[in-house]
Write an enzyme that holds these catalytic residues in place. Structure first.
Site, mmCIF file in Angstrom:
data_model
loop_
_atom_site.group_PDB
_atom_site.id
_atom_site.type_symbol
_atom_site.label_atom_id
_atom_site.label_comp_id
_atom_site.label_asym_id
_atom_site.label_seq_id
_atom_site.Cartn_x
_atom_site.Cartn_y
_atom_site.Cartn_z
ATOM 1 N N ILE A 15 0.877 -1.177 0.000
ATOM 2 C CA ILE A 15 0.000 0.000 0.000
ATOM 3 C C ILE A 15 0.906 1.217 0.000
ATOM 4 O O ILE A 15 1.754 1.352 0.892
ATOM 5 C CB ILE A 15 -0.866 0.072 1.280
ATOM 6 C CG1 ILE A 15 -1.600 -1.242 1.576
ATOM 7 C CG2 ILE A 15 -1.809 1.269 1.256
ATOM 8 C CD1 ILE A 15 -2.839 -1.490 0.803
ATOM 9 N N PHE A 16 0.723 2.123 -0.960
ATOM 10 C CA PHE A 16 1.552 3.333 -0.996
ATOM 11 C C PHE A 16 0.806 4.503 -0.354
ATOM 12 O O PHE A 16 -0.312 4.835 -0.738
ATOM 13 C CB PHE A 16 1.902 3.690 -2.446
ATOM 14 C CG PHE A 16 2.700 4.964 -2.554
ATOM 15 C CD1 PHE A 16 4.000 5.025 -2.072
ATOM 16 C CD2 PHE A 16 2.146 6.118 -3.099
ATOM 17 C CE1 PHE A 16 4.744 6.202 -2.151
ATOM 18 C CE2 PHE A 16 2.880 7.299 -3.192
ATOM 19 C CZ PHE A 16 4.179 7.338 -2.710
ATOM 20 N N GLY A 17 1.439 5.134 0.647
ATOM 21 C CA GLY A 17 0.855 6.297 1.319
ATOM 22 C C GLY A 17 1.645 7.551 0.998
ATOM 23 O O GLY A 17 2.879 7.522 0.957
ATOM 24 N N SER A 20 -1.776 11.216 5.015
ATOM 25 C CA SER A 20 -1.731 10.863 6.436
ATOM 26 C C SER A 20 -1.209 9.439 6.676
ATOM 27 O O SER A 20 -0.739 9.136 7.766
ATOM 28 C CB SER A 20 -3.105 11.029 7.076
ATOM 29 O OG SER A 20 -3.996 10.124 6.482
ATOM 30 N N GLU A 95 -10.434 5.696 3.693
ATOM 31 C CA GLU A 95 -10.062 6.470 2.507
ATOM 32 C C GLU A 95 -11.197 6.609 1.488
ATOM 33 O O GLU A 95 -11.376 7.686 0.916
ATOM 34 C CB GLU A 95 -8.850 5.817 1.808
ATOM 35 C CG GLU A 95 -7.644 5.633 2.695
ATOM 36 C CD GLU A 95 -7.087 6.951 3.236
ATOM 37 O OE1 GLU A 95 -7.211 7.971 2.559
ATOM 38 O OE2 GLU A 95 -6.549 6.945 4.352
HETATM 39 C C1 SIN Z 1 -6.504 11.577 8.803
HETATM 40 O O1 SIN Z 1 -6.721 12.680 8.322
HETATM 41 O O2 SIN Z 1 -5.914 11.446 9.877
HETATM 42 C C2 SIN Z 1 -6.950 10.334 8.086
HETATM 43 C C3 SIN Z 1 -7.529 10.605 6.767
HETATM 44 C C4 SIN Z 1 -6.909 9.957 5.612
HETATM 45 O O3 SIN Z 1 -6.183 8.991 5.732
HETATM 46 O O4 SIN Z 1 -7.157 10.420 4.492
#
Ligand code: SIN
Length: 202
Positions: A15-17, A20, A95
């Site tokens: 999973i690419f983040g 947040s 998400e």
């Molecule tokens: C967050 O804003 O803490 C979570 C929201 C997200 O992952 O988009």
């Protein structure tokens, strides 16, 4: 891509983040790697009426915009076995349902020598989403961010933590968009606090 199709025939998933997720994944994973994906730029162009804002004052959060010349840095997390279904279920709520993001499969390039790219799932909010806000100046975006908050906290926390992640984890990467909004927000916060103080004194 439908979330249920992601798992077909797989025993491991990345999973690419790039928002947040880099500082608050909140799901179980085997390992994580810092790196980038190509063909997208990160922009505070998506509106958020759940996590960092509400219906009256939507916050601004990041999404990815297609751009052949760009790349976006972040963290990819490898999830395995039973973690995969749990993780996708959790991220679908966080998400997609609450954030308006859809899933795409991209190639993730881990930072460092002798590292091969791996396919990774990424969550993207497109301009077709009703919450999409689009471009604005760093000052306009910062002015919106400093006054918004939602169920996950203040919008400025989201901005500052992302900027901190980039500064500490990817010190050689220039992210003009992110850092110009951070700078504008840090200039505006004292003005906002002073205006609140003078209102309460009256
Ligand atoms: C967050 O804003 O803490 C979570 C929201 C997200 O992952 O988009």
């Amino acid at each position: 891509m439908k979330p249920q199709d992601i798992l077909l025939g797989k025993n491991s998933l990345w999973i690419f983040g790039y928002g947040s997720l880099v500082w608050k994944p909140d799901f179980k994973y085997k390992k994580s790697k810092v790196g980038y994906i190509r063909g997208y730029k990160r922009r505070f162009w998506h509106g958020d009426n759940f996590h960092r804002g509400d219906d009256e004052m939507p916050g601004r959060v990041v999404t990815l915009i297609e751009d052949d010349d760009a790349c976006t840095w972040g963290t990819a997390f490898e999830v395995i076995g039973t973690q995969m279904e749990e993780c996708l279920k959790y991220l679908n709520m966080r998400e997609s349902v609450r954030g308006g993001y859809i899933t795409k499969l991209v190639e993730f390039f881990p930072h460092g020598q002798n590292q091969l790219p791996v396919p990774a799932v990424v969550y993207i909010a497109t301009p077709e989403n009703p919450m999409y806000l689009g471009p604005a100046s760093p000052e306009e975006i910062a002015a919106q961010i400093i006054v918004c908050k939602g169920n996950s906290g203040h919008n400025i926390e989201y901005l500052l933590r992302l900027a901190e992640f980039m500064r500490i984890t990817c010190p050689d990467v220039e992210d003009t968009h992110l850092f110009s909004i951070e700078a504008a927000a840090l200039t505006l916060v004292p003005i906002l606090l002073a205006s609140k103080k003078s209102v309460s004194v009256l």
